[in-house]
Design a protein around this motif. Structure first.
Motif, PDB file in Angstrom:
ATOM      1  N   ILE A 160       0.915   7.079   2.231  1.00 21.54           N
ATOM      2  CA  ILE A 160       1.299   6.058   3.208  1.00 21.54           C
ATOM      3  C   ILE A 160       2.574   5.348   2.744  1.00 21.54           C
ATOM      4  O   ILE A 160       3.493   5.123   3.534  1.00 21.54           O
ATOM      5  N   ARG A 161       2.644   5.028   1.477  1.00 18.18           N
ATOM      6  CA  ARG A 161       3.855   4.387   0.945  1.00 18.18           C
ATOM      7  C   ARG A 161       5.070   5.299   1.107  1.00 18.18           C
ATOM      8  O   ARG A 161       6.151   4.855   1.478  1.00 18.18           O
ATOM      9  N   LEU A 162       4.904   6.601   0.828  1.00 20.60           N
ATOM     10  CA  LEU A 162       6.016   7.544   0.990  1.00 20.60           C
ATOM     11  C   LEU A 162       6.497   7.621   2.443  1.00 20.60           C
ATOM     12  O   LEU A 162       7.671   7.805   2.705  1.00 20.60           O
ATOM     13  N   ALA A 163       5.555   7.500   3.380  1.00 23.54           N
ATOM     14  CA  ALA A 163       5.892   7.597   4.798  1.00 23.54           C
ATOM     15  C   ALA A 163       6.490   6.304   5.343  1.00 23.54           C
ATOM     16  O   ALA A 163       6.895   6.238   6.495  1.00 23.54           O
ATOM     17  N   GLY A 164       6.510   5.268   4.512  1.00 24.02           N
ATOM     18  CA  GLY A 164       7.053   3.993   4.967  1.00 24.02           C
ATOM     19  C   GLY A 164       6.075   3.160   5.763  1.00 24.02           C
ATOM     20  O   GLY A 164       6.452   2.189   6.416  1.00 24.02           O
ATOM     21  N   GLY A 165       4.800   3.535   5.703  1.00 29.53           N
ATOM     22  CA  GLY A 165       3.770   2.779   6.415  1.00 29.53           C
ATOM     23  C   GLY A 165       3.235   1.642   5.569  1.00 29.53           C
ATOM     24  O   GLY A 165       3.657   1.448   4.432  1.00 29.53           O
ATOM     25  N   GLU A 166       2.321   0.909   6.160  1.00 34.88           N
ATOM     26  CA  GLU A 166       1.713  -0.207   5.449  1.00 34.88           C
ATOM     27  C   GLU A 166       0.301   0.160   5.043  1.00 34.88           C
ATOM     28  O   GLU A 166      -0.427   0.784   5.798  1.00 34.88           O
ATOM     29  N   GLU A 167      -0.063  -0.216   3.851  1.00 37.19           N
ATOM     30  CA  GLU A 167      -1.418  -0.007   3.373  1.00 37.19           C
ATOM     31  C   GLU A 167      -1.887  -1.262   2.676  1.00 37.19           C
ATOM     32  O   GLU A 167      -1.092  -2.066   2.238  1.00 37.19           O
ATOM     33  N   SER A 168      -3.183  -1.408   2.617  1.00 34.93           N
ATOM     34  CA  SER A 168      -3.735  -2.576   1.940  1.00 34.93           C
ATOM     35  C   SER A 168      -4.707  -2.142   0.884  1.00 34.93           C
ATOM     36  O   SER A 168      -5.284  -1.111   0.962  1.00 34.93           O
TER      37      SER A 168
END
Length: 124
Positions: free
Chosen positions: A116-124
């Motif tokens: 998710i971080r690589l894709a530029g998304g947000e994660e918690s």
């Protein structure tokens, strides 16, 4: 034997599968690396065999090694149609929500967080 797993992901969705050859759980396309096969080539093979998504080895991002599993991410701009194979059923794109990674077993949760971080998304 070495294993590979591939996380198809875009900024707001990730592809998960209900795995049928294992105890029921959500997971990602996976394969055993064949003798003489590069891990990235096994990842390309797993992706095509289990979802019909095609990618080249250059399109996969190596996330890292988790035990005997080498993890890769396929970063996509959109969510293409999927087709499940006999190895997995219920392949679907799911919205990335806070704590989605917690419903995955083993190292799949951490693998998802990195993808998710690589894709530029947000994660918690």
């Amino acid at each position: 034997m070495d294993q590979v797993t591939v996380v198809p992901v875009c900024q707001d969705a990730v592809m998960v599968q209900e795995r049928s050859k294992f105890p029921p759980r959500l997971g990602f396309p996976a394969a055993t690396v064949r003798p003489g096969e590069r891990t990235v080539d096994a990842a390309v093979r797993a992706l095509a065999a289990e979802t019909w998504l095609t990618a080249t080895s250059d399109e996969l991002h190596d996330i890292g090694r988790y035990g005997d599993v080498e993890a890769f991410a396929l970063i996509l701009d959109e969510t293409p149609r999927l087709k499940s194979s006999d190895d997995a059923n219920g392949a679907a794109w799911v919205e990335i929500t806070p704590n989605l990674w917690r419903v995955l077993s083993g190292d799949d949760g951490e693998i998802l967080r990195v993808a998710i971080r690589l894709a530029g998304g947000e994660e918690s």
